[in-house]
Design an enzyme around this catalytic site. Structure first.
Site, PDB file in Angstrom:
ATOM      1  CG  ASP A  69      -3.623   9.686  -1.704  1.00  0.00           C
ATOM      2  OD1 ASP A  69      -4.784   9.720  -2.142  1.00  0.00           O
ATOM      3  OD2 ASP A  69      -2.661   9.185  -2.324  1.00  0.00           O
TER       4      ASP A  69
ATOM      5  CG  HIS B  16      -6.412   1.424   1.208  1.00  0.00           C
ATOM      6  ND1 HIS B  16      -7.104   2.607   1.101  1.00  0.00           N
ATOM      7  CD2 HIS B  16      -6.036   1.088  -0.040  1.00  0.00           C
ATOM      8  CE1 HIS B  16      -7.155   2.970  -0.170  1.00  0.00           C
ATOM      9  NE2 HIS B  16      -6.515   2.061  -0.888  1.00  0.00           N
TER      10      HIS B  16
ATOM     11  CG  ASP C 110     -11.050  10.077  -5.994  1.00  0.00           C
ATOM     12  OD1 ASP C 110     -10.330  10.565  -6.878  1.00  0.00           O
ATOM     13  OD2 ASP C 110     -10.648   9.852  -4.833  1.00  0.00           O
TER      14      ASP C 110
END
Length: 1494
Positions: free
Chosen positions: A542, A545, A660
Site C-alpha cells: 500500500d 511510492h 478506489d
C-alpha cells in the site's frame, strides 16, 4: 515456439557496455522462472574495458551458495578468449528475488559505473502443484470487514472460484483503528475483532483461524491469497505510540515540524472562535472562504511570527557581539581584507556564509540560527574598513547590516511558505466545504476544524516522554511530489506549506536509515511482515511510492526469507515510468496496478488495452531471434538462447475496477461493466476486479464509513455468469501462450484479438462500450482475412434502474439488471475472408461477442513456419561466391547495369541499399529486434505482394548468367507463394522469416567456401563477407575486355561499374585481406594476372577500365601489385608457381609503349616473373611518358602538365622519385576541381618525390626477389639504370636500407639534426618519419601522415626500433581516430578534416573537396598502423581489441554491412564517402589474420 523448444532450459543473455555496466535502458530486467532451469549469461564484448583489463569478475548478491543476504556479494570469474578478448559469466537462476550485480575488473578492481538489477520472478503454483503463470492471475479484491465472521467466508470463496478468480486480494484484516479504515491499522499483529464470532479470542487463536481459512481457500477452492501490507503509517490510536512515540515524526525527533504544528494548532483554535471573529462557521460561498483567508493572512499568521524559526535575531546578535568584543583581540586580517570592502553587501554576505559564520541550534526553537563571532569578526573588520577592533560601534553596526542581508533570503523563503500554505488552505476549504465531488463537511468547529489536522496529539497523563514527543505527524500524500523525497523530513517544508493531503487517522512512521535508528519499530514491522508472508502467497504494498525504498527492501527481504515465491504487487503512483522502475527494480515488484476505469473514452480504453495487452500479432522476436544452442554445463546439453535487447517493463495487474475507483454507473453507463470487463479479460497480463463490480454495485463504497456487509453471493447477479466464461478464456489463453494481441477501436466498438504465436489460432472479442459522453457509434465491416471463425458466446447487459437508485439499507448488492445471451451473428464468406455481420439493434452498447478463430487449413502457420525454415543443403551447395554476391548484395548501379532493374523502393522509407537479401535484412533486422510492425516496409508487405514478387523475379532475371541460382529461386518462389496465402497481418513476419532463412543459409554457405579463420567469430565473418560484397560480375567492368569477368569493386555505391569500378592500388591493397585471408585464391590469381596483362610503361593501371583504356597515372599501384604477388606466393597452395604463369599482354612489348585497341592487343606473352622484372627494370631506367589521349577526354580536372608522368630512381638513395606539382600518383589522389576557388588542376596532396610507402614497398620487393633468386626461382640478378650501369638487387636493397633512416627520420632531439637529411627550419613535429622525400615543395615532406605505417608493415627492417616506437606512439596520440587515421596532423596549417565534395566555396583548400586527404580520417591505413604498432610492441592485443570496438559496431550496424571509405573529424559521418570500401575491411582482415594465426 514449438513446445519442445519452450520446455528447454532458457538462457537469457545480456551484453554489457564498455566498462561492464548494463546499458541505461537495461538496468532493470525481470527473469521469469519456468519448470526448467534458467541461466543468465553476462557478456563482455570484445575490446571493452572490462574484458581486456583482466581479471574481470561479476559481483552479485544472488545466492550462488548459501542463503540470500543483501550485503553478501559473491565473486564469479568471466570465461575469456585470450585472442579476441571477449568474456562471459553464467549463473543458473532458480531462486526468486531481486538481485544486484556489478562488474569489477583490472588489478585495481575498478567497478563498472552502474550496477544492474535482476528481478527473478516467483513460481506460483495451484494446489495440485502445477505452475500458474503470473499473467494468468485473476484477482478479486475483497474487503474482509464486509464479509462477516470468518466462519461464513466459504460462500465467498466458492463464489470467487465459480466466477473464475484464482487469487483473492484481501484488504487488510488487521485490527483497525478508530476510523474503522482497514488501512489505518491499530495493531499490526492482531486480526480484527469483527472477523470472528468471538471477538475476545486471543491473538494466537485468531492467527490460527486465519491460517486455517487461507489454507482451506488454497486447498479446497484452488485459490491463492494476497494481502495488503501497510508499512507507511499506523492508526492514530495505535496503543504502541504511547510507549514508542519515537515510531512517528514527533516534535522532539523532528523539531523542524514545530512551525507547522503551531500553524496547525492556531487554525484549530480559530475553528472554535469563528463567530467571535465575525467569520462564517457554515460556509456557503467562496466569499465566506475569502473572508476567512483574509483573517488568517492578517491576524493568525502575523501573530504566529513563524519567520522567527528561520532568521537570526538581529538585536540579540548585536548585543552578544558587543559583549564578545569586550574581551576579544584583533584577529589576523584576511588576505583579501581590503578587497572585501569593495564588494556589494550581497557579495559580502555570500562570502561570509562560506566561512561558515551561521550556527544552527535546535530546529524547534525560534531564532535557532546564531552567529559564530570568532569566524565573523575578520569579515566584519574588512567590511567596516577597520584594521582593529578599536571602533566597536562601527563593527556592531556593520554586523547588523550583514545579518539583515543574511536574513533576506530566509524572509523570502518564509513569504513563499506563507503563500503556498494560504493557497493550500483555501483550495482545501473549497474542496471539503463547497465542491460537488467533495465531502461537503458541515459547520466549522473545534471538533470539525476548517483544516484537517496534520498532527495527532496523544493524551498520556504523566508520560515519561519529553514534551512534544506525543505530537505526531499524520501521513498523507502530495500532488506531483518526488516519491524519493521523505516529505516529513527536515529537507521538506510540506507540512508548513500545507501541501500534504492528510489522512487524519494515520500517523506517519519514522524508520530512519536503518534498524539502529528505531529498533523497536523495525522489529515490530518485521514481525508484521513475516506474519503476512507466512499466511499469504502475495502482498500488495500500500502507498508504495511513499514508502522509503530502503525500508521496503529490508522488509521484503524478511518476507522472501519466509516465502521465497512471494508475489509482490504495488500501488505505485510516481508520475513517471522511469521512477516507477526505480521502485520496481529495487524492490522486485512483479506487477503494478493499472486501472481500466481511468479511461475517459473508448479510444483511451483501447490505448490501455494495447499497452497492457501483449505483443502485437505477427511479432517476430521470439521466432526469429531465440535460438537453440549447445551448452554442456550444469547438466544441460542444450538451451534456448534469448538475447535481452531491451530493458524490462513492469508487468501489469490490469483491473476493470479497483476498490478506489468509481464504478461504471458513476463514470460511464452501468452497462459498460460488461465490455469493460471483457477487454480487460482479453489482455495478456494479470487481471483483477473488486468484489461488487461483477454484481453491479452502483457506486464506489467508502472503505472507511461503509458498515453494511456483502449480500449472500448470487451466481446469477450482474455479469457474474459472463465473467466466469471470460476468465476461463483468460486462463486458457495464458496457459496456452496466446501472447499476441491486436487491438482495434472504432467509435464505441473495441476489438481485441488474442492469438497464439506460430499457430495463429485465437479468440476475438468484439465489445460495444457504453460511455456516458454520447460517443459516435457504428463500425465498418468486420472482415477476418483467410480465417475461420466460430461463435463462442455473446452477451448483452441492460440495467433497469438508474445509477442513483436507493440501495438496500442492510446489505451490499448491485443494481437490478438483465444479462441476455446473444445468438451468433451471420458469418459470411467473402473472398478468402469471413465477414461478421453485426446488427447494431441486436448488439447494443454494453454487449460483447467472443469468437474462436483459426487460419484456413491452407494457411496453417505451424506448417508454413517449418516450411519456411526448412532449406536443404542442395539449395545452396552449388552456389559460387560470385553467385552469393548476386543473391546477397548488388547495389543500384550494379543491378541496373546487369539486369536493367534497380533495388526495391519502399514507399515512405526509400530504396534498399542492396537488391539482394542483405538489402532486405538491413531493414528487417531492427524491426525483428523491436517488433516494429508499424514500419513502412511492413505496411508495404501488408498492402500487396510486390516485395515478395521482387525477391523472386530479380533472380529470374539473373538466371541466364547465373544458372546455379535456380534451386534457390525455386525455393524462394515456393516460400513466397505460401506467404501470399497468409492473412495480410502475418505477411511481414513470414516474409522476414523467408529472407532471414535464405540469407542465413547463403551467408553460411559463403563462409564455408572461405578459410576457417573467417569463421572464428562474427566480426571476422562480417569482414570476410565484404569480400563477397565487393567481388562480383558487372557486364561493363572486368579484368579482360574480351571476356567480362568478376572483378573487385573499390567501394559501394560510388565505384561499382564501368571504368571506375576497379582500381589498381585498391585491388592490391585489398587483395591480401579480401582474397587471400579468405581463401579466394583463384580470384586473387585472376586479379594478379589480369592486371599483369595490362602492364605498360612498367606501371600497373590506376583505373583498369576492364582493360579497354586503362590509365597509367599511379606511381604506387605497381608496388602494391608486387607486394600482392609476394603475399600470394606466401599464402596460397600454388605459391611461387604462379611466377611461371603465362600473361598475355594487352599492349605490345614495344619500348615506345604504343596504345592499341583491344582487337590489336594480346599479341605478346610474358610470364608473371618477367612482368615483375619489367617493373623493376623500367623504374630503374626511368619512366617518362605522357598519358594516352591526354586531356578532357580522360580527365576534365587535370591541367596539361599533370598528364606528364615521370619516375626515376635517385641512385644516391635508391628511392624512386616521381610526379610533379600538377599530378597525384599515390592513393592521396584528389585533384582540385573548382574554377571558382582557383584550385582546378591543383592536386590536394601531390606527394611528388619518393613517398615513404612506395620506398617501403620497393624494399619489400627487393628483399623478396633476392630470396627468390637465392632459392633458384628468379633468374635475374640486376637492373640497368638510366646511365646504362648494372645495379644488382643486393646493391639496390642495401642502398635503400642504408639511406632510409637518415633521409626519412626526424629526431626528437634537434641536436641530432645534423645526422639526418632535413631542414630544421621546416620541422614542426619531431619523433616522426617524413611522408615524402625529395618533394617539389619541401614543406610537404615534413607533414605527419599515416603512410609510414604501411612501410613498417612490409619492410620493418628499414626502421630503427626505438624510432619506430616513438613514431607509432605519436601516431596513436595524434593521427588515430575512432575509425580511421587522420590523413594529416591536426596541428598542420593545411589540416581540414571535413570532406564535402559539393563545397562550392571560394576556399582554395577545401572547395570541391580538395581536402580529401588533408585531415579526413581514412580507414584503410588503420589496419597497417595496428599491424605495425603490434609488431613494434607499441600496442598489445588488449589495446588493439579496444580500438576495434568502433569497427565492430560500425560493420554490425551499417546498413551496408561494411566499413566506410573515410569519416570526417573524430569519426563523424562523411556523406560523400562510400559506406563500404574494399580496402577498409581488407586491412583489418590482414591484422586479425596475423593476430589469430601469427
Amino acid at each position: 515456439m514449438a513446445d519442445d523448444v519452450q520446455e528447454m532450459p532458457l538462457m537469457f543473455t545480456l551484453t554489457l557496455d564498455d566498462d561492464g555496466s548494463p546499458m541505461h535502458h537495461q538496468q532493470y530486467l525481470r527473469i521469469p522462472l519456468s519448470q526448467t532451469k534458467s541461466i543468465f549469461r553476462w557478456i563482455l564484448p570484445p575490446g571493452s574495458l572490462a574484458s581486456i583489463d583482466t581479471p574481470a569478475s561479476l559481483t552479485t548478491n544472488y545466492p550462488v551458495t548459501g542463503s540470500f543476504s543483501r550485503t553478501t556479494f559473491h565473486h564469479l570469474g568471466f570465461e575469456q578468449d585470450p585472442r579476441l578478448l571477449n568474456a562471459y559469466c553464467d549463473i543458473v537462476m532458480d531462486q526468486p528475488g531481486v538481485y544486484e550485480y556489478q562488474v569489477v575488473y583490472g588489478d585495481k578492481q575498478k567497478r563498472a559505473r552502474n550496477a544492474g538489477r535482476l528481478v527473478v520472478e516467483p513460481r506460483l503454483t495451484k494446489a495440485d502443484g502445477s505452475l500458474l503463470p503470473l499473467d494468468s492471475l485473476m484477482i478479486q479484491s475483497i474487503v474482509p470487514k464486509w464479509m462477516g465472521p470468518m466462519d461464513q467466508w466459504d460462500a465467498f470463496f466458492q463464489a470467487s472460484q465459480d466466477a473464475g478468480y484464482n487469487m483473492i486480494h484481501f484488504v487488510p484484516m488487521q485490527q483497525r483503528g478508530a476510523s474503522n479504515s482497514p488501512y489505518s491499522i491499530a495493531d499490526q499483529l492482531t486480526f480484527a475483532d469483527d472477523l470472528f464470532q468471538d471477538p475476545s479470542l486471543p491473538r494466537e487463536k485468531r492467527l490460527e483461524l486465519v491460517q486455517s481459512a487461507l489454507h482451506r481457500l488454497y486447498q479446497t477452492y484452488d485459490t491463492l491469497a494476497l494481502s495488503d501490507i501497510v508499512w507507511n503509517h499506523t492508526s492514530d490510536n495505535s496503543a504502541f505510540l504511547l510507549d514508542h512515540p519515537e515510531a512517528g515524526y514527533n516534535l522532539v525527533n523532528s523539531p523542524h515540524l514545530v512551525p507547522a504544528y503551531e500553524l496547525d494548532t492556531a487554525l484549530i483554535e480559530l475553528s472554535g472562535q469563528m463567530e467571535q471573529h465575525g467569520l462564517a462557521a457554515q460556509i456557503t460561498s467562496t466569499k465566506d472562504i475569502d473572508t476567512i483567508m483574509t483573517y488568517i493572512r492578517q491576524h493568525v499568521l502575523p501573530d504566529l511570527r513563524l519567520y522567527e524559526f528561520k532568521i537570526i535575531n538581529v538585536q540579540a546578535a548585536k548585543d552578544a557581539f558587543r559583549r564578545f568584543l569586550i574581551t576579544a583581540t584583533t584577529p589576523h586580517l584576511r588576505d583579501d581584507h581590503h578587497a572585501i570592502a569593495n564588494l556589494s553587501l550581497h557579495q559580502q554576505a555570500l562570502l561570509a556564509l562560506k566561512q561558515p559564520i551561521v550556527l544552527d541550534g535546535h530546529l524547534g526553537s525560534r531564532f535557532h540560527k546564531t552567529i559564530d563571532y570568532v569566524a565573523v569578526l575578520p569579515v566584519v573588520l574588512a567590511m567596516a574598513r577597520c584594521d582593529n577592533i578599536d571602533h566597536p560601534d562601527q563593527l556592531i553596526h556593520t554586523l547588523g547590516q550583514l545579518i539583515d542581508e543574511l536574513n533576506l533570503p530566509w524572509y523570502k523563503e518564509y513569504d513563499e511558505d506563507v503563500h503556498i500554505a494560504l493557497d493550500g488552505i483555501k483550495n482545501r476549504l473549497i474542496f471539503t466545504r463547497l465542491a460537488d465531488n467533495g465531502p461537503q463537511f458541515g459547520p466549522i468547529s473545534t471538533n470539525a476544524p476548517l483544516i484537517e489536522t496534520y498532527f495527532t496529539r496523544l493524551h498520556y497523563p504523566n508520560s515519561p516522554h519529553e514534551p512534544g514527543s506525543l505530537v505526531l505527524a499524520n501521513n498523507g500524500w502530495i500532488w506531483n511530489a518526488d516519491p524519493l523525497l521523505d516529505f516529513a523530513s527536515a529537507k521538506s517544508s510540506a507540512y508548513l506549506r500545507r501541501q500534504v493531503i492528510v489522512w487524519g487517522d494515520c500517523v506517519k512512521l519514522r524508520y530512519g536509515q536503518g534498524p539502529q535508528d528505531n529498533p523497536w519499530l523495525w522489529q515490530h514491522m518485521t514481525a508484521y511482515t513475516e506474519q503476512v508472508a507466512k499466511l499469504f502467497h502475495g502482498i500488495r504494498i500500500d502507498n508504495c511510492h511513499s514508502t522509503p525504498i530502503h525500508v521496503a527492501q529490508y522488509l521484503l527481504d524478511k518476507a522472501r526469507a519466509v516465502r521465497p515465491d512471494l508475489y509482490v504487487l504495488a500501488e505505485l503512483f510516481t508520475g513517471s515510468a522511469e521512477k516507477d522502475n526505480v521502485f520496481v527494480a529495487n524492490l522486485g515488484i512483479h506487477a503494478l496496478i493499472r486501472e481500466a476505469m481511468q479511461a475517459w473514452d473508448p479510444h483511451e480504453l483501447s490505448r490501455l488495452v494495447h499497452r497492457h495487452g501483449g505483443k502485437p500479432v505477427g511479432s517476430m522476436d521470439s521466432d526469429m531471434m531465440w535460438e537453440k544452442m549447445a551448452y554442456g554445463h550444469h547438466g544441460m546439453d542444450q538451451v534456448l538462447r534469448i538475447p535481452l535487447l531491451h530493458g524490462s517493463n513492469p508487468r501489469a495487474l490490469f483491473m476493470d475496477c479497483t476498490h478506489d475507483n468509481e464504478t461504471p454507473a458513476q463514470k460511464r453507463l452501468p452497462q459498460d461493466a460488461l465490455p469493460n470487463a471483457g477487454v480487460v479479460s482479453f489482455s495478456d497480463c494479470a487481471t483483477g476486479s473488486v468484489k461488487g463490480y461483477d454484481e453491479l454495485f452502483p457506486k464506489l463504497l467508502d472503505i472507511v464509513t461503509e458498515t453494511r456487509p456483502y449480500a449472500t453471493p448470487d451466481p446469477t447477479a450482474g455479469i457474474v455468469p459472463v465473467k466466469k466464461r471470460l476468465q476461463q478464456l483468460h486462463l486458457e489463453m495464458a496457459l496456452e501462450r496466446y501472447h499476441e494481441v491486436h487491438v482495434h477501436q472504432e467509435n464505441d466498438y473495441l476489438l481485441v484479438h488474442r492469438q497464439r504465436a506460430g499457430l495463429q489460432d485465437g479468440y476475438l472479442l468484439i465489445a460495444r462500450t457504453a460511455f456516458a459522453n454520447n460517443a459516435p457509434t457504428g463500425h465498418s465491416p468486420i472482415r477476418l482475412a483467410r480465417t475461420k471463425a466460430d461463435f463462442v458466446f455473446g452477451a448483452s447487459l441492460s440495467v433497469s434502474a438508474p445509477s442513483n437508485s436507493t440501495s438496500d439499507k442492510q446489505v451490499l448488492h448491485g443494481l437490478p439488471s438483465q444479462l441476455t445471451w446473444l445468438d451468433a451473428p451471420p458469418l459470411v464468406p467473402d473472398n478468402n475472408h469471413v465477414r461478421i455481420d453485426l446488427n447494431p439493434a441486436n448488439f447494443p452498447p454494453g454487449s460483447i461477442m467472443v469468437f474462436k478463430t483459426s487460419l484456413l487449413p491452407e494457411t496453417n502457420t505451424d506448417t508454413i513456419k517449418a516450411f519456411v525454415n526448412d532449406m536443404a543443403s542442395e539449395v545452396v551447395q552449388s552456389l559460387s561466391l560470385v553467385d552469393c554476391n548476386v543473391v546477397l548484395y548488388r547495389c543500384q548501379s550494379e543491378e541496373t547495369t546487369t539486369v536493367g532493374d534497380g533495388v526495391y523502393n519502399i514507399p515512405g522509407f526509400g530504396p534498399l541499399v542492396y537488391a539482394g537479401l542483405q538489402g532486405w535484412l538491413t531493414v528487417l533486422d531492427p524491426i525483428i529486434r523491436s517488433n516494429d510492425l508499424g514500419h513502412p516496409v511492413c505496411d508495404n508487405l501488408r498492402q500487396g505482394p510486390w516485395a515478395l514478387d521482387y525477391v523472386v523475379h530479380r533472380l529470374d532475371k539473373h538466371l541466364p548468367t547465373y544458372p546455379e541460382l535456380k534451386p534457390l529461386r525455386d525455393w524462394l518462389r515456393s516460400r513466397m507463394d505460401r506467404v501470399k496465402q497468409l492473412p495480410d497481418f502475418l505477411v511481414p513476419k513470414y516474409f522476414a522469416m523467408v529472407i532471414q532463412t535464405a540469407h542465413h543459409h547463403v551467408y553460411c554457405h559463403a563462409l564455408s567456401l572461405m578459410t576457417p579463420v573467417t569463421r572464428h567469430e562474427p566480426f571476422l565473418e562480417r569482414l570476410a563477407m565484404t569480400s563477397v560484397q565487393m567481388l562480383g560480375k558487372v557486364p561493363n567492368a572486368g579484368l579482360d575486355p574480351r571476356d567480362p569477368t568478376p572483378s573487385l569493386a573499390a567501394g559501394l555505391p560510388h565505384f561499382t561499374d564501368g571504368p571506375f569500378r576497379t582500381w589498381g592500388r585498391d585491388v592490391f591493397i585489398s587483395l591480401r585481406g579480401l582474397l587471400l585471408v579468405t581463401g579466394r585464391y583463384d580470384e586473387a590469381r585472376q586479379h594478379i594476372l589480369g592486371f599483369a596483362s595490362t602492364l605498360k610503361h612498367g606501371l600497373i593501371p590506376n583505373l583498369l577500365d576492364g582493360g579497354n583504356q586503362p590509365r597509367f597515372n599511379a606511381r604506387d599501384a605497381a608496388w602494391f601489385f608486387m607486394q600482392a604477388i609476394q603475399d600470394y606466393c606466401h599464402m596460397t597452395p600454388e605459391g611461387i608457381a604462379i611466377l611461371t604463369s603465362p600473361v598475355p599482354r594487352r599492349f605490345p612489348m614495344d619500348p615506345n609503349d604504343p596504345f592499341v585497341p583491344v582487337d590489336q592487343g594480346y599479341q605478346d606473352e610474358s610470364t608473371l616473373a618477367e612482368i615483375m622484372q619489367e617493373i623493376l627494370q623500367r623504374h630503374a631506367a626511368g619512366i617518362h611518358f605522357r598519358e594516352y589521349n591526354a586531356g578532357p577526354a580522360i580527365d576534365r580536372q587535370m591541367s596539361d602538365q599533370g598528364f606528364n608522368i615521370d619516375i626515376h630512381v635517385d641512385w644516391t638513395s635508391g628511392f624512386p622519385l616521381g610526379g610533379n606539382a600538377f599530378n597525384c600518383g599515390t592513393w592521396m589522389d584528389k585533384m582540385g576541381e573548382s574554377e571558382k576557388a582557383h584550385n582546378k588542376g591543383l592536386p590536394g596532396t601531390s606527394r611528388d618525390g619518393a613517398p615513404i610507402e612506395i620506398v617501403g614497398l620497393l624494399k619489400s620487393a627487393l628483399r623478396w626477389i633476392i630470396q627468390l633468386h637465392n632459392d633458384g626461382h628468379y633468374p635475374w640478378t640486376h637492373v640497368t639504370n638510366q646511365e646504362g650501369k648494372q645495379v644488382s638487387f643486393e646493391q639496390w636493397n642495401q642502398l635503400i636500407q642504408d639511406q632510409f633512416e637518415p633521409k626519412f627520420y626526424i629526431p626528437l632531439d634537434p641536436a641530432e639534426d645534423d645526422q639526418y637529411d632535413l631542414d630544421s627550419t621546416i620541422v614542426h613535429r619531431r619523433g616522426m618519419y617524413k611522408d615524402v622525400y625529395g618533394a617539389t615543395n619541401p614543406y610537404t615532406e615534413y607533414q605527419f601522415r599515416p603512410n609510414f605505417a604501411c612501410a613498417m608493415v612490409v619492410a620493418p627492417e628499414l626502421f630503427d626500433r626505438q624510432h619506430a616506437q616513438a613514431a607509432l606512439t605519436l601516431a596513436n596520440e595524434v593521427l588515430l581516430g575512432p575509425l580511421g587515421m587522420r590523413t594529416l596532423d591536426p596541428d598542420d596549417r593545411e589540416y581540414h578534416p571535413y570532406y564535402n565534395n559539393g563545397d562550392d566555396s571560394d576556399d582554395i583548400l577545401v572547395a570541391k573537396g580538395r581536402n580529401y586527404h588533408q585531415g579526413p580520417e581514412w580507414l584503410w591505413p588503420t589496419g597497417h598502423f595496428l599491424r605495425a604498432a603490434h609488431a613494434f610492441g607499441v600496442l598489445d592485443l588488449a589495446a588493439i581489441a579496444r580500438i576495434l570496438r568502433a569497427h565492430r559496431r560500425e560493420i554490425e550496424t551499417s546498413p551496408w554491412r561494411g566499413l566506410p571509405e573515410l569519416t570526417n573529424k573524430d569519426g563523424a559521418v562523411c556523406h560523400d564517402s562510400c559506406p563500404t570500401q574494399a580496402w577498409s575491411s581488407s586491412t583489418l582482415l590482414d591484422l586479425l589474420d596475423e593476430l589469430i594465426q601469427p
